[in-house]
Design an enzyme around this catalytic site. Structure first.
Site, mmCIF file in Angstrom:
data_model
loop_
_atom_site.group_PDB
_atom_site.id
_atom_site.type_symbol
_atom_site.label_atom_id
_atom_site.label_comp_id
_atom_site.label_asym_id
_atom_site.label_seq_id
_atom_site.Cartn_x
_atom_site.Cartn_y
_atom_site.Cartn_z
ATOM 1 C CG ASP A 117 -1.953 -0.951 0.880
ATOM 2 O OD1 ASP A 117 -2.809 -1.322 0.002
ATOM 3 O OD2 ASP A 117 -2.088 -1.543 2.025
ATOM 4 C CB VAL B 31 3.440 3.914 12.772
ATOM 5 C CG1 VAL B 31 4.318 2.340 12.087
ATOM 6 C CG2 VAL B 31 3.184 3.197 14.497
HETATM 7 N N1 EPU Z 1 10.431 0.318 8.503
HETATM 8 C C1 EPU Z 1 11.915 1.026 7.840
HETATM 9 N N2 EPU Z 1 12.680 -0.655 7.428
HETATM 10 C C2 EPU Z 1 12.725 -1.409 7.768
HETATM 11 C C3 EPU Z 1 11.119 -1.942 7.837
HETATM 12 C C4 EPU Z 1 10.268 -0.909 8.079
HETATM 13 O O1 EPU Z 1 12.170 1.790 7.630
HETATM 14 O O2 EPU Z 1 13.266 -2.227 6.480
HETATM 15 C C5 EPU Z 1 9.785 1.349 9.135
HETATM 16 C C6 EPU Z 1 8.448 2.123 7.536
HETATM 17 O O3 EPU Z 1 8.528 2.537 6.366
HETATM 18 C C7 EPU Z 1 7.622 2.101 8.608
HETATM 19 C C8 EPU Z 1 7.535 1.447 9.600
HETATM 20 O O4 EPU Z 1 9.455 1.544 9.914
HETATM 21 O O5 EPU Z 1 7.088 3.697 8.729
HETATM 22 C C9 EPU Z 1 6.486 0.286 10.040
HETATM 23 O O6 EPU Z 1 6.942 -0.603 9.148
HETATM 24 P P1 EPU Z 1 6.353 -2.133 9.858
HETATM 25 O O7 EPU Z 1 7.657 -2.952 9.641
HETATM 26 O O8 EPU Z 1 6.354 -2.383 11.656
HETATM 27 O O9 EPU Z 1 5.501 -2.670 8.809
HETATM 28 P P2 EPU Z 1 4.937 -3.566 8.420
HETATM 29 O O10 EPU Z 1 5.700 -5.042 8.571
HETATM 30 O O11 EPU Z 1 5.423 -3.752 6.742
HETATM 31 C C10 EPU Z 1 2.839 -4.408 9.389
HETATM 32 C C11 EPU Z 1 2.118 -4.808 8.726
HETATM 33 C C12 EPU Z 1 1.027 -3.557 8.507
HETATM 34 C C13 EPU Z 1 0.844 -2.459 9.639
HETATM 35 C C14 EPU Z 1 2.295 -2.360 9.777
HETATM 36 C C15 EPU Z 1 2.397 -1.539 11.325
HETATM 37 C C16 EPU Z 1 2.069 -6.926 7.379
HETATM 38 C C17 EPU Z 1 1.828 -8.155 5.847
HETATM 39 N N3 EPU Z 1 1.637 -5.434 7.461
HETATM 40 O O12 EPU Z 1 3.680 -3.568 7.981
HETATM 41 O O13 EPU Z 1 0.004 -3.515 8.090
HETATM 42 O O14 EPU Z 1 0.519 -0.852 9.195
HETATM 43 O O15 EPU Z 1 2.721 -3.946 10.219
HETATM 44 O O16 EPU Z 1 1.837 -2.283 12.622
HETATM 45 O O17 EPU Z 1 1.423 -7.305 8.694
HETATM 46 C C18 EPU Z 1 -2.601 -3.208 6.705
HETATM 47 O O18 EPU Z 1 -2.764 -4.529 6.682
HETATM 48 O O19 EPU Z 1 -3.103 -2.552 6.313
HETATM 49 C C19 EPU Z 1 -1.600 -3.016 7.004
HETATM 50 C C20 EPU Z 1 -0.243 -2.019 5.769
#
Ligand code: EPU
Length: 437
Positions: free
Chosen positions: A122, A332
């Site tokens: 997204d 976040v």
């Molecule tokens: N981030 C970095 N570098 C990285 C990884 C993350 O800068 O290598 C930053 C991201 O850009 C963001 C923050 O850290 O600003 C948090 O990102 P995170 O890695 O926690 O998110 P994600 O694992 O990509 C999952 C969920 C999201 C949810 C977030 C936070 C899944 C598939 N997605 O994403 O869910 O918002 O954790 O809880 O599990 C949704 O379901 O609509 C969704 C977007």
């Protein structure tokens, strides 16, 4: 990979009433599927939301790598990866969601290499994977970046002491899966501890992994030789729970959300009560209901156990109905308020700011990201034709449309279908006049 139809027609104005059963958590289920790649034995996952598009994408990723699906229907996934037959999957699958990078631990352990297409997902921020890559390097992976993919190699992954710059959900999950079969012990400092991560840990523990979650955001993984098959039940989806709760309260209705768990939603429940709405904890779910004129609130999104970033888009609709000035400070994602412009078309009074409003200073202070929203209410929302930019914003538009007077058309239903199972059926059952056109 689109859904049956890409538009919803919603006729608003009726309060929601009734009972709805939550699906298995999308953000847990996809990771559990990937974790099955760590064993050559069969794994049986129940309460699996098979019909969500995100699950289909993850199924196709696993299949490309060698997984055989014995069953993938009626909320059950039964699968086995006797052998990894391919160390990559198509770029198209990589672009749809962000699951692909999580396969590296299994691929490196079982074949010594992985080729991961650059990821999509997204549009709610840049969403880099630098935390994943830096941590994998610390475990001993050699990584080369090319225009469209990353190539990773490792003879063996070796336990390490890793501190994440931010408690990233994906990076924590990746590290857990990569290190549970590594040599030695891995310490993840500043780890994310979302309920979906705990669900992953519980399944891995049943498979033979040794993982401790300490109280100070430290996760300790002692590498084991091999993991075995297991049976596991996906936790209920707390994002779906909050979305339906917001719809119930915004419409001045009352809905029992079966499967919703208090432990996963403490900060959401507190916010519901602070704005003057209410809930009742039942044996097998939570009843959410409108009670009186709603009050404004200041919310700052955060990692668990804070107020989830995914809860803010549906919650903002409640704040358009509260009497006074509310603030949401998104800490976040840097760019998660893009969806607000369409709500303004519907009559919402929301202004965005690039400063940290709400009390604390976040990592987006002194940047140009519009990550604070000031919401003035109450405002009557009117119908509109709107286009969905991402899953949670999509649900926010549904909530707006179902309290607005008149007929709204919501374009981009496939985004909503990525995260919500049987959504038209569930909302219709609660009295919403919704159809796909
Ligand atoms: N981030 C970095 N570098 C990285 C990884 C993350 O800068 O290598 C930053 C991201 O850009 C963001 C923050 O850290 O600003 C948090 O990102 P995170 O890695 O926690 O998110 P994600 O694992 O990509 C999952 C969920 C999201 C949810 C977030 C936070 C899944 C598939 N997605 O994403 O869910 O918002 O954790 O809880 O599990 C949704 O379901 O609509 C969704 C977007």
């Amino acid at each position: 990979m689109k859904s049956k139809s890409s538009r919803f027609l919603v006729k608003g104005g009726k309060p929601l009433h009734g009972t709805v059963k939550l699906s298995g958590a999308k953000n847990s289920a996809s990771k559990l599927l990937v974790a099955t790649l760590l064993t050559d034995q069969p794994v049986h996952i129940n309460n699996f939301p098979c019909t969500i598009i995100e699950m289909e994408v993850t199924r196709q990723i696993c299949e490309s790598l060698g997984t055989k699906f014995i069953k993938f229907s009626n909320n059950e996934a039964v699968l086995q990866t006797k052998k990894i037959t391919n160390t990559s999957f198509s770029e198209d699958l990589g672009l749809i969601n962000r699951i692909g990078i999580l396969t590296v631990g299994a691929l490196l352990k079982r074949t010594g290499e992985a080729r991961i297409p650059k990821l999509g997902g997204d549009k709610i921020g840049a969403r880099p994977i630098d935390f994943h890559l830096n941590a994998l390097k610390q475990l001993g992976a050699e990584i080369n970046e090319y225009e469209k993919f990353y190539e990773l190699k490792a003879k063996a992954l070796i336990g390490a002491n890793i501190t994440l710059p931010f408690p990233s959900v994906g990076a924590t999950e990746n590290l857990i899966m990569s290190s549970c079969l590594a040599e030695g012990t891995t310490y993840i400092h500043n780890a994310a501890v979302e309920p979906e991560i705990i669900d992953l840990i519980l399944m891995l523990q049943k498979m033979g992994a040794i993982i401790d979650v300490l109280t100070d955001r430290r996760i300790v993984i002692r590498g084991v030789e091999k993991l075995k098959g297991t049976t596991h039940r996906v936790i209920p989806d707390r994002l779906e729970a909050a979305s339906i709760a917001a719809a119930a309260i915004a419409s001045k209705g009352e809905v029992v959300v079966k499967g919703a768990r208090q432990i996963d939603m403490i900060s959401f429940l507190n916010s519901i009560r602070l704005i003057g709405a209410d809930y009742e904890i039942l044996d097998d779910g939570i009843k959410f209901f409108y009670k009186q004129k709603m009050r404004p609130i200041i919310i700052e999104t955060n990692v668990h156990p804070g107020f989830m970033t995914d809860w803010q888009p549906p919650f903002i609709i409640l704040l358009t109905q509260a009497e006074g000035v509310s603030i949401i400070h998104e800490t976040v994602y840097e760019n998660r308020f893009g969806y607000v412009s369409e709500l303004k078309k519907m009559g919402a009074d929301i202004e965005l700011y690039n400063t940290c409003l709400g009390g604390s200073v976040c990592r987006f202070a002194n940047t140009n990201y519009y990550h604070s929203a000031v919401i003035k209410g109450p405002t009557a929302l009117h119908h509109a034709n709107i286009t969905v930019p991402d899953i949670r914003a999509g649900f926010s538009y549904l909530v707006a449309a179902l309290i607005a007077k008149g007929e709204s058309i919501i374009d981009g239903a496939h985004y909503i279908d990525r995260g919500y199972e049987h959504i038209t059926e569930k909302l219709s059952k609660l009295g919403v006049n919704i159809s796909r056109i």
